[in-house]
Design a protein around this motif. Structure first.
Motif, short mmCIF file in Angstrom:
data_model
loop_
_atom_site.label_atom_id
_atom_site.label_comp_id
_atom_site.label_asym_id
_atom_site.label_seq_id
_atom_site.Cartn_x
_atom_site.Cartn_y
_atom_site.Cartn_z
N THR A 29 0.84 -1.20 0.00
CA THR A 29 0.00 0.00 0.00
C THR A 29 0.87 1.25 0.00
O THR A 29 0.63 2.19 -0.78
N ILE A 30 1.90 1.27 0.83
CA ILE A 30 2.82 2.42 0.88
C ILE A 30 3.49 2.59 -0.48
O ILE A 30 3.56 3.71 -1.01
N PHE A 31 3.98 1.50 -1.05
CA PHE A 31 4.65 1.59 -2.34
C PHE A 31 3.70 2.09 -3.43
O PHE A 31 4.05 2.98 -4.20
N LYS A 70 4.88 5.41 -5.38
CA LYS A 70 5.70 5.10 -6.57
C LYS A 70 5.62 6.17 -7.65
O LYS A 70 6.64 6.50 -8.27
N HIS A 71 4.45 6.74 -7.88
CA HIS A 71 4.32 7.76 -8.92
C HIS A 71 5.08 9.04 -8.53
O HIS A 71 5.68 9.69 -9.39
N ARG A 94 8.83 8.24 -8.95
CA ARG A 94 9.19 8.20 -10.38
C ARG A 94 9.24 9.59 -11.00
O ARG A 94 9.97 9.81 -11.97
N SER A 95 8.48 10.52 -10.46
CA SER A 95 8.49 11.88 -11.02
C SER A 95 9.43 12.81 -10.26
O SER A 95 9.53 14.00 -10.60
N PHE A 96 10.15 12.29 -9.27
CA PHE A 96 11.10 13.11 -8.52
C PHE A 96 12.24 13.52 -9.45
O PHE A 96 12.73 12.70 -10.24
N ASN A 149 8.92 -12.93 1.89
CA ASN A 149 8.76 -11.65 2.59
C ASN A 149 9.82 -10.62 2.19
O ASN A 149 9.93 -9.57 2.82
N VAL A 150 10.59 -10.92 1.15
CA VAL A 150 11.63 -10.00 0.70
C VAL A 150 11.19 -9.28 -0.56
O VAL A 150 10.71 -9.89 -1.51
N ARG A 151 11.35 -7.97 -0.54
CA ARG A 151 11.11 -7.12 -1.70
C ARG A 151 12.37 -6.30 -1.93
O ARG A 151 13.12 -6.01 -1.00
N MET A 152 12.57 -5.91 -3.17
CA MET A 152 13.71 -5.07 -3.52
C MET A 152 13.22 -3.95 -4.42
O MET A 152 12.37 -4.18 -5.28
N THR A 153 13.75 -2.77 -4.21
CA THR A 153 13.51 -1.70 -5.16
C THR A 153 14.76 -1.56 -6.02
O THR A 153 15.89 -1.68 -5.53
N TYR A 154 14.53 -1.35 -7.28
CA TYR A 154 15.60 -1.13 -8.27
C TYR A 154 15.29 0.22 -8.89
O TYR A 154 14.23 0.40 -9.49
N SER A 155 16.19 1.17 -8.69
CA SER A 155 15.94 2.50 -9.24
C SER A 155 17.17 3.03 -9.95
O SER A 155 18.31 2.66 -9.64
#
Length: 97
Positions: free
Chosen positions: A20-22, A26-27, A30-32, A48-54
């Motif tokens: 929910t937070i993501f 996210k928008h 992404r627009s930062f 239970n593992v998530r990764m962000t790739y930016s």
């Protein structure tokens, strides 16, 4: 170009809260200014593992984001859900295939 990967392990009952937070942030991320790409990954071996790739234009662009109210709010809510300390690292792109 700077690549940033953050690996986060969540409490099992808090994973939906993270999504929910993501989804709500996210928008905005992404627009930062300086952000070129953001995606969310799941570890297929650890549910239970998530990764962000930016992708960021520069280390300065990432640091500007990390000093922003958007980051403080998002990260503050996210870190309360962790089961383990997150692992983050950055790398500079040397070659594009």
């Amino acid at each position: 170009m700077l690549i940033r990967i953050v690996r986060m392990t969540f409490q099992a009952d808090k994973l939906a809260d993270f999504h929910t937070i993501f989804d709500n942030s996210k928008h905005h991320i992404r627009s930062f200014p300086g952000n070129r790409h953001l995606e969310l990954l799941r570890d297929p071996d650890h549910p239970n593992v998530r990764m962000t790739y930016s992708l960021w234009e520069s280390a300065d662009a990432l640091e500007a984001y990390r000093q922003s109210e958007l980051f403080r709010t998002t990260w503050g809510a996210t870190k309360a859900l962790f089961a383990e300390k997150p692992v983050a690292f950055s790398g500079e792109q040397l070659e594009v295939v």
